[in-house]
Design a protein around this motif. Structure first.
Motif, PDB file in Angstrom:
ATOM      1  N   GLU A   1     104.043  22.321  -7.627  1.00  0.00           N
ATOM      2  CA  GLU A   1     104.411  23.725  -7.818  1.00  0.00           C
ATOM      3  C   GLU A   1     103.509  24.409  -8.843  1.00  0.00           C
ATOM      4  O   GLU A   1     103.710  25.585  -9.152  1.00  0.00           O
ATOM      5  CB  GLU A   1     105.877  23.818  -8.254  1.00  0.00           C
ATOM      6  CG  GLU A   1     106.861  23.209  -7.272  1.00  0.00           C
ATOM      7  CD  GLU A   1     106.772  23.847  -5.896  1.00  0.00           C
ATOM      8  OE1 GLU A   1     106.631  25.080  -5.834  1.00  0.00           O
ATOM      9  OE2 GLU A   1     106.832  23.111  -4.893  1.00  0.00           O
ATOM     10  N   ASP A   2     102.575  23.669  -9.413  1.00  0.00           N
ATOM     11  CA  ASP A   2     101.728  24.202 -10.485  1.00  0.00           C
ATOM     12  C   ASP A   2     100.284  23.783 -10.247  1.00  0.00           C
ATOM     13  O   ASP A   2      99.668  23.110 -11.067  1.00  0.00           O
ATOM     14  CB  ASP A   2     102.232  23.708 -11.840  1.00  0.00           C
ATOM     15  CG  ASP A   2     101.443  24.281 -13.009  1.00  0.00           C
ATOM     16  OD1 ASP A   2     100.774  25.314 -12.817  1.00  0.00           O
ATOM     17  OD2 ASP A   2     101.485  23.685 -14.109  1.00  0.00           O
ATOM     18  N   ILE A   3      99.745  24.152  -9.092  1.00  0.00           N
ATOM     19  CA  ILE A   3      98.373  23.790  -8.754  1.00  0.00           C
ATOM     20  C   ILE A   3      97.415  24.621  -9.611  1.00  0.00           C
ATOM     21  O   ILE A   3      97.579  25.830  -9.752  1.00  0.00           O
ATOM     22  CB  ILE A   3      98.103  24.022  -7.258  1.00  0.00           C
ATOM     23  CG1 ILE A   3      99.108  23.232  -6.424  1.00  0.00           C
ATOM     24  CG2 ILE A   3      96.678  23.615  -6.897  1.00  0.00           C
ATOM     25  CD1 ILE A   3      99.043  23.534  -4.939  1.00  0.00           C
ATOM     26  N   ASP A   4      96.426  23.976 -10.205  1.00  0.00           N
ATOM     27  CA  ASP A   4      95.538  24.613 -11.180  1.00  0.00           C
ATOM     28  C   ASP A   4      94.085  24.524 -10.722  1.00  0.00           C
ATOM     29  O   ASP A   4      93.751  23.793  -9.795  1.00  0.00           O
ATOM     30  CB  ASP A   4      95.692  23.936 -12.549  1.00  0.00           C
ATOM     31  CG  ASP A   4      97.101  24.065 -13.096  1.00  0.00           C
ATOM     32  OD1 ASP A   4      97.645  25.187 -13.055  1.00  0.00           O
ATOM     33  OD2 ASP A   4      97.666  23.055 -13.542  1.00  0.00           O
ATOM     34  N   ILE A   5      93.232  25.270 -11.417  1.00  0.00           N
ATOM     35  CA  ILE A   5      91.795  25.232 -11.159  1.00  0.00           C
ATOM     36  C   ILE A   5      91.107  24.457 -12.285  1.00  0.00           C
ATOM     37  O   ILE A   5      91.278  24.786 -13.463  1.00  0.00           O
ATOM     38  CB  ILE A   5      91.195  26.649 -11.070  1.00  0.00           C
ATOM     39  CG1 ILE A   5      91.959  27.501 -10.058  1.00  0.00           C
ATOM     40  CG2 ILE A   5      89.709  26.569 -10.717  1.00  0.00           C
ATOM     41  CD1 ILE A   5      91.914  27.011  -8.637  1.00  0.00           C
ATOM     42  N   TYR A   6      90.354  23.437 -11.905  1.00  0.00           N
ATOM     43  CA  TYR A   6      89.576  22.642 -12.850  1.00  0.00           C
ATOM     44  C   TYR A   6      88.097  22.695 -12.475  1.00  0.00           C
ATOM     45  O   TYR A   6      87.738  23.061 -11.355  1.00  0.00           O
ATOM     46  CB  TYR A   6      90.054  21.183 -12.859  1.00  0.00           C
ATOM     47  CG  TYR A   6      91.273  20.956 -13.723  1.00  0.00           C
ATOM     48  CD1 TYR A   6      91.172  20.382 -14.989  1.00  0.00           C
ATOM     49  CD2 TYR A   6      92.536  21.327 -13.287  1.00  0.00           C
ATOM     50  CE1 TYR A   6      92.288  20.175 -15.789  1.00  0.00           C
ATOM     51  CE2 TYR A   6      93.664  21.132 -14.079  1.00  0.00           C
ATOM     52  CZ  TYR A   6      93.529  20.558 -15.330  1.00  0.00           C
ATOM     53  OH  TYR A   6      94.635  20.371 -16.119  1.00  0.00           O
TER      54      TYR A   6
ATOM     55  N   ALA B   1      89.387  22.740 -17.806  1.00  0.00           N
ATOM     56  CA  ALA B   1      90.363  23.536 -17.076  1.00  0.00           C
ATOM     57  C   ALA B   1      89.876  24.975 -17.004  1.00  0.00           C
ATOM     58  O   ALA B   1      89.491  25.562 -18.016  1.00  0.00           O
ATOM     59  CB  ALA B   1      91.719  23.470 -17.759  1.00  0.00           C
ATOM     60  N   VAL B   2      89.899  25.552 -15.810  1.00  0.00           N
ATOM     61  CA  VAL B   2      89.540  26.959 -15.627  1.00  0.00           C
ATOM     62  C   VAL B   2      90.782  27.835 -15.720  1.00  0.00           C
ATOM     63  O   VAL B   2      90.788  28.858 -16.398  1.00  0.00           O
ATOM     64  CB  VAL B   2      88.836  27.176 -14.275  1.00  0.00           C
ATOM     65  CG1 VAL B   2      88.529  28.648 -14.044  1.00  0.00           C
ATOM     66  CG2 VAL B   2      87.562  26.341 -14.191  1.00  0.00           C
ATOM     67  N   CYS B   3      91.856  27.442 -15.034  1.00  0.00           N
ATOM     68  CA  CYS B   3      93.113  28.192 -15.092  1.00  0.00           C
ATOM     69  C   CYS B   3      94.270  27.228 -14.892  1.00  0.00           C
ATOM     70  O   CYS B   3      94.324  26.531 -13.881  1.00  0.00           O
ATOM     71  CB  CYS B   3      93.153  29.290 -14.044  1.00  0.00           C
ATOM     72  SG  CYS B   3      94.672  30.261 -14.095  1.00  0.00           S
ATOM     73  N   THR B   4      95.203  27.202 -15.859  1.00  0.00           N
ATOM     74  CA  THR B   4      96.395  26.359 -15.766  1.00  0.00           C
ATOM     75  C   THR B   4      97.661  27.201 -15.904  1.00  0.00           C
ATOM     76  O   THR B   4      98.676  26.736 -16.412  1.00  0.00           O
ATOM     77  CB  THR B   4      96.376  25.240 -16.833  1.00  0.00           C
ATOM     78  OG1 THR B   4      96.244  25.835 -18.133  1.00  0.00           O
ATOM     79  CG2 THR B   4      95.231  24.271 -16.589  1.00  0.00           C
ATOM     80  N   ASN B   5      97.615  28.440 -15.451  1.00  0.00           N
ATOM     81  CA  ASN B   5      98.818  29.260 -15.413  1.00  0.00           C
ATOM     82  C   ASN B   5      99.908  28.522 -14.638  1.00  0.00           C
ATOM     83  O   ASN B   5      99.610  27.805 -13.680  1.00  0.00           O
ATOM     84  CB  ASN B   5      98.502  30.605 -14.745  1.00  0.00           C
ATOM     85  CG  ASN B   5      99.665  31.567 -14.776  1.00  0.00           C
ATOM     86  OD1 ASN B   5     100.594  31.449 -13.988  1.00  0.00           O
ATOM     87  ND2 ASN B   5      99.609  32.527 -15.682  1.00  0.00           N
ATOM     88  N   THR B   6     101.172  28.695 -15.025  1.00  0.00           N
ATOM     89  CA  THR B   6     102.249  27.901 -14.435  1.00  0.00           C
ATOM     90  C   THR B   6     102.557  28.262 -12.984  1.00  0.00           C
ATOM     91  O   THR B   6     103.333  27.575 -12.332  1.00  0.00           O
ATOM     92  CB  THR B   6     103.538  28.052 -15.267  1.00  0.00           C
ATOM     93  OG1 THR B   6     103.839  29.441 -15.444  1.00  0.00           O
ATOM     94  CG2 THR B   6     103.366  27.394 -16.630  1.00  0.00           C
ATOM     95  N   SER B   7     101.989  29.334 -12.469  1.00  0.00           N
ATOM     96  CA  SER B   7     102.070  29.596 -11.036  1.00  0.00           C
ATOM     97  C   SER B   7     101.014  28.755 -10.323  1.00  0.00           C
ATOM     98  O   SER B   7     100.305  27.972 -10.949  1.00  0.00           O
ATOM     99  CB  SER B   7     101.841  31.083 -10.759  1.00  0.00           C
ATOM    100  OG  SER B   7     100.534  31.442 -11.154  1.00  0.00           O
ATOM    101  N   GLY B   8     100.884  28.932  -9.013  1.00  0.00           N
ATOM    102  CA  GLY B   8      99.883  28.176  -8.272  1.00  0.00           C
ATOM    103  C   GLY B   8      98.568  28.924  -8.150  1.00  0.00           C
ATOM    104  O   GLY B   8      98.548  30.136  -7.936  1.00  0.00           O
ATOM    105  N   GLN B   9      97.469  28.189  -8.312  1.00  0.00           N
ATOM    106  CA  GLN B   9      96.127  28.730  -8.070  1.00  0.00           C
ATOM    107  C   GLN B   9      95.435  27.837  -7.037  1.00  0.00           C
ATOM    108  O   GLN B   9      95.626  26.619  -7.065  1.00  0.00           O
ATOM    109  CB  GLN B   9      95.292  28.754  -9.357  1.00  0.00           C
ATOM    110  CG  GLN B   9      95.786  29.722 -10.424  1.00  0.00           C
ATOM    111  CD  GLN B   9      96.856  29.143 -11.304  1.00  0.00           C
ATOM    112  OE1 GLN B   9      96.758  27.996 -11.729  1.00  0.00           O
ATOM    113  NE2 GLN B   9      97.883  29.911 -11.592  1.00  0.00           N
ATOM    114  N   GLY B  10      94.623  28.417  -6.182  1.00  0.00           N
ATOM    115  CA  GLY B  10      93.976  27.595  -5.172  1.00  0.00           C
ATOM    116  C   GLY B  10      92.705  28.196  -4.622  1.00  0.00           C
ATOM    117  O   GLY B  10      92.382  29.356  -4.865  1.00  0.00           O
TER     118      GLY B  10
END
Length: 261
Positions: free
Chosen positions: A205-210, A221-230
């Motif tokens: 539920e918390d897919i991030d950008i690395y 880590a590029v973005c670890t906001n608690t929503s999903g990023q893809g």
């Protein structure tokens, strides 16, 4: 398909045809995408300099997964049933393919004169040099999505029940791991010395950008906001991605602060 000019801060439409357009890719002034206006999936393009739309391939069957570098677009083509990699040279108005065997090929990527894809052509190669006609195999790779920048190919590979990110240096023949963290790493992209992907290590539920810096060997880590990023994309030091923090899918970006020529 919409665009945004980072220098001027202006958003602009590229294609607003009443059918669906998706899977955009850009190189210089050329944008390409997958388009179903004709009742099946075709490849269209747009020249930002001349403000001209281009019908790149409207053959029978579906054409999917376009990529572009300079004046050459490539895609997966199902006109004969199975997926085969086709290309189109905008400067010479010439369509071409590498083989027409019945083994599925998919997810082509192109950088300069080098095209790579998932699957094999004629059972023995999945890379091609457009300048020399040389065919080659990416060492030990059976990836799904992949990308290329210069001599670096980056892929996702199944690995004991998870999906990891690997790279392959075409100039040295070296294979190396970018990320073998727990869970899934998916949808890699690369530009220059920087690779990025979306990462499930913090939960589904918390897919991030690395990302990974090839010069320094540093993961970040590029973005670890608690929503999903893809589904990130990268060019130079700009990373963009799809982001659900506002309850729907928006486009966010980040400017990397370290040097990435």
């Amino acid at each position: 398909i919409y665009g945004y000019n980072l220098e001027t801060g202006s958003e602009f439409p590229i294609c607003t045809n009443t059918s669906d357009q998706w899977e955009p890719a850009i190189s210089g002034n050329i944008v390409v995408w997958q388009d179903d206006r004709n009742g099946n999936e075709d490849i269209y393009g747009y020249d930002l300099a001349t403000e001209t739309e281009l019908a790149i391939c409207i053959a029978s069957g579906d054409q999917r997964e376009p990529a572009v570098s300079a004046n050459v677009a490539v895609w997966t083509d199902y006109r004969d049933g199975s997926g085969v990699i086709y290309g189109y040279d905008l400067s010479s108005d010439t369509e071409f393919t590498f083989c027409t065997n019945d083994s599925d090929q998919s997810f082509p990527a192109i950088s300069g004169n080098i095209v790579v894809w998932s699957g094999s052509c004629d059972g023995d190669f999945n890379g091609y040099n457009l300048d020399t006609g040389e065919k080659f195999t990416i060492h030990n790779f059976a990836p799904s999505r992949l990308d290329i920048s210069g001599s670096i190919v980056i892929t996702q590979e199944d690995n004991d029940g998870s999906t990891d990110i690997y790279g392959y240096d075409l100039s040295s023949g070296e294979k190396f791991a970018f990320c073998t963290a727990a869970e899934y790493q998916y949808a890699p992209a690369v530009s220059g010395n920087i690779a990025v992907w979306h990462d499930w290590r913090n939960g589904a539920e918390d897919i991030d950008i690395y990302g990974y810096n090839l010069e320094t060997g540093e993961e970040f880590a590029v973005c670890t906001n608690t929503s999903g990023q893809g589904f990130p994309a990268i060019s130079g030091n700009i990373v963009v991605w799809m982001d659900s923090r506002n309850g729907n899918s928006d486009i966010y970006g980040a400017r990397l602060t370290f040097n990435n020529p």
